[in-house]
Design a protein around this motif. Structure first.
Motif, PDB file in Angstrom:
ATOM      1  N   PHE A  75      -4.327  26.778 -58.659  1.00 44.41           N
ATOM      2  CA  PHE A  75      -4.525  25.737 -59.668  1.00 44.41           C
ATOM      3  C   PHE A  75      -5.948  25.208 -59.535  1.00 44.41           C
ATOM      4  O   PHE A  75      -6.375  24.832 -58.443  1.00 44.41           O
ATOM      5  CB  PHE A  75      -3.525  24.586 -59.493  1.00 44.41           C
ATOM      6  CG  PHE A  75      -3.615  23.543 -60.564  1.00 44.41           C
ATOM      7  CD1 PHE A  75      -2.919  23.690 -61.747  1.00 44.41           C
ATOM      8  CD2 PHE A  75      -4.427  22.428 -60.398  1.00 44.41           C
ATOM      9  CE1 PHE A  75      -3.022  22.746 -62.756  1.00 44.41           C
ATOM     10  CE2 PHE A  75      -4.531  21.477 -61.399  1.00 44.41           C
ATOM     11  CZ  PHE A  75      -3.838  21.641 -62.584  1.00 44.41           C
ATOM     12  N   ALA A  76      -6.679  25.202 -60.641  1.00 43.24           N
ATOM     13  CA  ALA A  76      -8.065  24.712 -60.674  1.00 43.24           C
ATOM     14  C   ALA A  76      -8.911  25.400 -59.607  1.00 43.24           C
ATOM     15  O   ALA A  76      -9.770  24.772 -58.976  1.00 43.24           O
ATOM     16  CB  ALA A  76      -8.103  23.196 -60.497  1.00 43.24           C
ATOM     17  N   GLY A  77      -8.649  26.685 -59.414  1.00 46.22           N
ATOM     18  CA  GLY A  77      -9.448  27.474 -58.491  1.00 46.22           C
ATOM     19  C   GLY A  77      -9.117  27.270 -57.021  1.00 46.22           C
ATOM     20  O   GLY A  77      -9.818  27.796 -56.151  1.00 46.22           O
ATOM     21  N   LYS A  78      -8.054  26.513 -56.724  1.00 46.67           N
ATOM     22  CA  LYS A  78      -7.674  26.260 -55.341  1.00 46.67           C
ATOM     23  C   LYS A  78      -6.224  26.679 -55.112  1.00 46.67           C
ATOM     24  O   LYS A  78      -5.440  26.793 -56.056  1.00 46.67           O
ATOM     25  CB  LYS A  78      -7.834  24.782 -54.983  1.00 46.67           C
ATOM     26  CG  LYS A  78      -9.273  24.311 -55.011  1.00 46.67           C
ATOM     27  CD  LYS A  78      -9.394  22.857 -54.580  1.00 46.67           C
ATOM     28  CE  LYS A  78     -10.851  22.407 -54.600  1.00 46.67           C
ATOM     29  NZ  LYS A  78     -11.003  20.985 -54.206  1.00 46.67           N
ATOM     30  N   THR A  79      -5.881  26.905 -53.849  1.00 45.86           N
ATOM     31  CA  THR A  79      -4.502  27.202 -53.494  1.00 45.86           C
ATOM     32  C   THR A  79      -3.743  25.899 -53.304  1.00 45.86           C
ATOM     33  O   THR A  79      -4.137  25.036 -52.516  1.00 45.86           O
ATOM     34  CB  THR A  79      -4.431  28.036 -52.202  1.00 45.86           C
ATOM     35  OG1 THR A  79      -5.121  29.268 -52.396  1.00 45.86           O
ATOM     36  CG2 THR A  79      -2.984  28.326 -51.827  1.00 45.86           C
ATOM     37  N   ALA A 177       0.616  32.950 -57.509  1.00 45.62           N
ATOM     38  CA  ALA A 177       1.392  32.711 -58.721  1.00 45.62           C
ATOM     39  C   ALA A 177       0.798  31.535 -59.497  1.00 45.62           C
ATOM     40  O   ALA A 177       0.009  30.754 -58.967  1.00 45.62           O
ATOM     41  CB  ALA A 177       2.836  32.400 -58.345  1.00 45.62           C
ATOM     42  N   SER A 178       1.198  31.402 -60.739  1.00 42.58           N
ATOM     43  CA  SER A 178       0.794  30.228 -61.508  1.00 42.58           C
ATOM     44  C   SER A 178       1.736  29.076 -61.193  1.00 42.58           C
ATOM     45  O   SER A 178       2.858  29.264 -60.706  1.00 42.58           O
ATOM     46  CB  SER A 178       0.839  30.527 -63.009  1.00 42.58           C
ATOM     47  OG  SER A 178       2.189  30.611 -63.452  1.00 42.58           O
ATOM     48  N   LEU A 179       1.277  27.870 -61.474  1.00 38.32           N
ATOM     49  CA  LEU A 179       2.107  26.685 -61.263  1.00 38.32           C
ATOM     50  C   LEU A 179       3.404  26.791 -62.055  1.00 38.32           C
ATOM     51  O   LEU A 179       4.492  26.509 -61.526  1.00 38.32           O
ATOM     52  CB  LEU A 179       1.314  25.443 -61.677  1.00 38.32           C
ATOM     53  CG  LEU A 179       1.984  24.087 -61.474  1.00 38.32           C
ATOM     54  CD1 LEU A 179       2.275  23.835 -60.001  1.00 38.32           C
ATOM     55  CD2 LEU A 179       1.096  22.977 -62.049  1.00 38.32           C
ATOM     56  N   THR A 206      -9.814  13.577 -61.503  1.00 35.20           N
ATOM     57  CA  THR A 206      -9.452  14.252 -62.756  1.00 35.20           C
ATOM     58  C   THR A 206      -8.598  15.480 -62.491  1.00 35.20           C
ATOM     59  O   THR A 206      -7.593  15.719 -63.178  1.00 35.20           O
ATOM     60  CB  THR A 206     -10.720  14.643 -63.538  1.00 35.20           C
ATOM     61  OG1 THR A 206     -11.465  13.460 -63.839  1.00 35.20           O
ATOM     62  CG2 THR A 206     -10.360  15.364 -64.840  1.00 35.20           C
ATOM     63  N   GLU A 207      -8.989  16.289 -61.496  1.00 29.78           N
ATOM     64  CA  GLU A 207      -8.221  17.489 -61.164  1.00 29.78           C
ATOM     65  C   GLU A 207      -6.829  17.125 -60.658  1.00 29.78           C
ATOM     66  O   GLU A 207      -5.845  17.779 -61.008  1.00 29.78           O
ATOM     67  CB  GLU A 207      -8.966  18.315 -60.118  1.00 29.78           C
ATOM     68  CG  GLU A 207     -10.224  18.985 -60.641  1.00 29.78           C
ATOM     69  CD  GLU A 207     -11.072  19.577 -59.518  1.00 29.78           C
ATOM     70  OE1 GLU A 207     -11.823  20.538 -59.798  1.00 29.78           O
ATOM     71  OE2 GLU A 207     -10.993  19.096 -58.357  1.00 29.78           O
ATOM     72  N   GLU A 208      -6.765  16.086 -59.833  1.00 31.93           N
ATOM     73  CA  GLU A 208      -5.463  15.687 -59.301  1.00 31.93           C
ATOM     74  C   GLU A 208      -4.551  15.190 -60.419  1.00 31.93           C
ATOM     75  O   GLU A 208      -3.348  15.523 -60.447  1.00 31.93           O
ATOM     76  CB  GLU A 208      -5.633  14.611 -58.230  1.00 31.93           C
ATOM     77  CG  GLU A 208      -4.323  14.223 -57.574  1.00 31.93           C
ATOM     78  CD  GLU A 208      -4.530  13.266 -56.415  1.00 31.93           C
ATOM     79  OE1 GLU A 208      -4.406  13.710 -55.258  1.00 31.93           O
ATOM     80  OE2 GLU A 208      -4.800  12.072 -56.676  1.00 31.93           O
ATOM     81  N   TYR A 209      -5.103  14.407 -61.331  1.00 33.44           N
ATOM     82  CA  TYR A 209      -4.310  13.926 -62.464  1.00 33.44           C
ATOM     83  C   TYR A 209      -3.808  15.111 -63.299  1.00 33.44           C
ATOM     84  O   TYR A 209      -2.653  15.129 -63.743  1.00 33.44           O
ATOM     85  CB  TYR A 209      -5.139  12.985 -63.333  1.00 33.44           C
ATOM     86  CG  TYR A 209      -4.331  12.223 -64.347  1.00 33.44           C
ATOM     87  CD1 TYR A 209      -3.718  11.017 -64.012  1.00 33.44           C
ATOM     88  CD2 TYR A 209      -4.159  12.715 -65.644  1.00 33.44           C
ATOM     89  CE1 TYR A 209      -2.964  10.314 -64.940  1.00 33.44           C
ATOM     90  CE2 TYR A 209      -3.400  12.021 -66.571  1.00 33.44           C
ATOM     91  CZ  TYR A 209      -2.807  10.824 -66.215  1.00 33.44           C
ATOM     92  OH  TYR A 209      -2.047  10.142 -67.126  1.00 33.44           O
ATOM     93  N   ALA A 210      -4.665  16.115 -63.460  1.00 33.77           N
ATOM     94  CA  ALA A 210      -4.263  17.309 -64.213  1.00 33.77           C
ATOM     95  C   ALA A 210      -3.137  18.051 -63.498  1.00 33.77           C
ATOM     96  O   ALA A 210      -2.198  18.549 -64.141  1.00 33.77           O
ATOM     97  CB  ALA A 210      -5.462  18.232 -64.415  1.00 33.77           C
ATOM     98  N   LEU A 211      -3.227  18.150 -62.153  1.00 41.04           N
ATOM     99  CA  LEU A 211      -2.168  18.811 -61.385  1.00 41.04           C
ATOM    100  C   LEU A 211      -0.835  18.099 -61.603  1.00 41.04           C
ATOM    101  O   LEU A 211       0.179  18.741 -61.920  1.00 41.04           O
ATOM    102  CB  LEU A 211      -2.519  18.819 -59.894  1.00 41.04           C
ATOM    103  CG  LEU A 211      -1.393  19.251 -58.942  1.00 41.04           C
ATOM    104  CD1 LEU A 211      -0.987  20.702 -59.194  1.00 41.04           C
ATOM    105  CD2 LEU A 211      -1.808  19.051 -57.487  1.00 41.04           C
TER     106      LEU A 211
END
Length: 289
Positions: A75-79, A177-179, A206-211
């Motif tokens: 997700f967002a380029g991270k595991t 895998a994808s989320l 922002t990334e955390e909110y998106a997750l």
């Protein structure tokens, strides 16, 4: 919610030698029981092969049990890790999905070993294999144990500071895998998806909110609030996030090994009072002792 449920000593995140822990499922059960765990889940990485052993071991020691796994996603380029709880561990969609996720680990591991050889640490693939209970699940943790063995570092925490993380020797990105895939495998097998240790990912706000937003949109229902790698401030932060996103709160040590792990099984503080424990929603899925 009843205070008895809220104060239950539940440890719903830990690992055995089926993935990257060092103890068998039965030995992890022994340790959990000795530390007063009442409700336990074994959550090996991308694997459910230890679930029946863990279930039987829990019941033999008088503990209630929830099936579990920890799925690696990109997700967002991270595991990012998603814990599944309370699912049917024989469900074909789950079994096949985890097999797909495990695919590519050996290729990644060989690339990691080649990178380590370039900085003067030869034989790392074969060395890491000595620490692997399940060759399909060779991981950075197994490499870390080998690097300690050969004296490249004093302990596994130093290994991750100097090697195997982004920008360091031995780091090889792997697309998991994808989320949405991970949450679907869990929910279709009758379980509940939980964001594992969100404080570890070093996301921007922002990334955390998106997750959290995407996780919720795919049907995810929980977040780890109290876990071995969170600080006291992060307990409070993710309790607030659980309330904001209407997520259930989970608790788990992320135990791997008696010497390597910061937090032992069953020794975490209770969940903050403002949250609803994830096990409250999983009462029908608990295998009672």
């Amino acid at each position: 919610m009843s205070s008895a449920l809220h104060l239950l000593n539940a440890d719903l995140h830990c690992h055995s030698s089926v993935s990257d822990g060092t103890l068998t499922p039965e030995a992890v059960a022994d340790r959990a029981c000795a530390n007063g765990v009442q409700l336990w889940a074994l959550t090996d990485h991308d694997e459910v092969g230890g679930q029946q052993f863990a279930l039987e071991a829990a019941h033999a020691r008088g503990m209630d049990y929830l099936t579990g796994t920890e799925i690696s996603v990109t997700f967002a380029g991270k595991t990012v890790h998603i814990v599944g709880l309370g699912f049917d561990h024989t469900h074909p969609g789950m079994v096949d999905g985890l097999a797909f996720t495990r695919g590519g680990r050996e290729r990644r591991a060989r690339d990691m070993a080649a990178d380590l050889a370039r900085v003067g640490i030869p034989g790392a693939f074969e060395g890491a294999l000595k620490y692997v209970g399940n060759p399909d699940l060779i991981s950075r943790t197994h490499f870390a144990r080998y690097l300690v063995e050969v004296g490249a570092c004093g302990d596994t925490h130093e290994v991750f500071r100097r090697y195997l993380t982004e920008g360091k020797p031995g780091y090889v990105e792997h697309r998991w895998a994808s989320l949405g895939d991970a949450i679907r495998w869990i929910t279709q097998a009758g379980g509940l998806a939980v964001i594992a240790h969100p404080g570890r990912y070093d996301f921007t706000p922002t990334e955390e909110y998106a997750l959290f937003t995407e996780f919720k949109a795919h049907g995810g229902l929980g977040v780890e609030v109290v876990t071995g790698s969170h600080t006291v401030a992060e307990y409070a932060r993710y309790a607030d996030m659980a309330v904001e996103f209407d997520l259930l709160a989970s608790r788990g040590s992320d135990f791997h090994d008696p010497n390597e792990s910061h937090t032992d099984l069953g020794t975490l503080p209770d969940l903050p009072g403002k949250v609803t424990p994830v096990w409250e929603a999983l009462q029908a899925r608990i295998h009672r002792a």
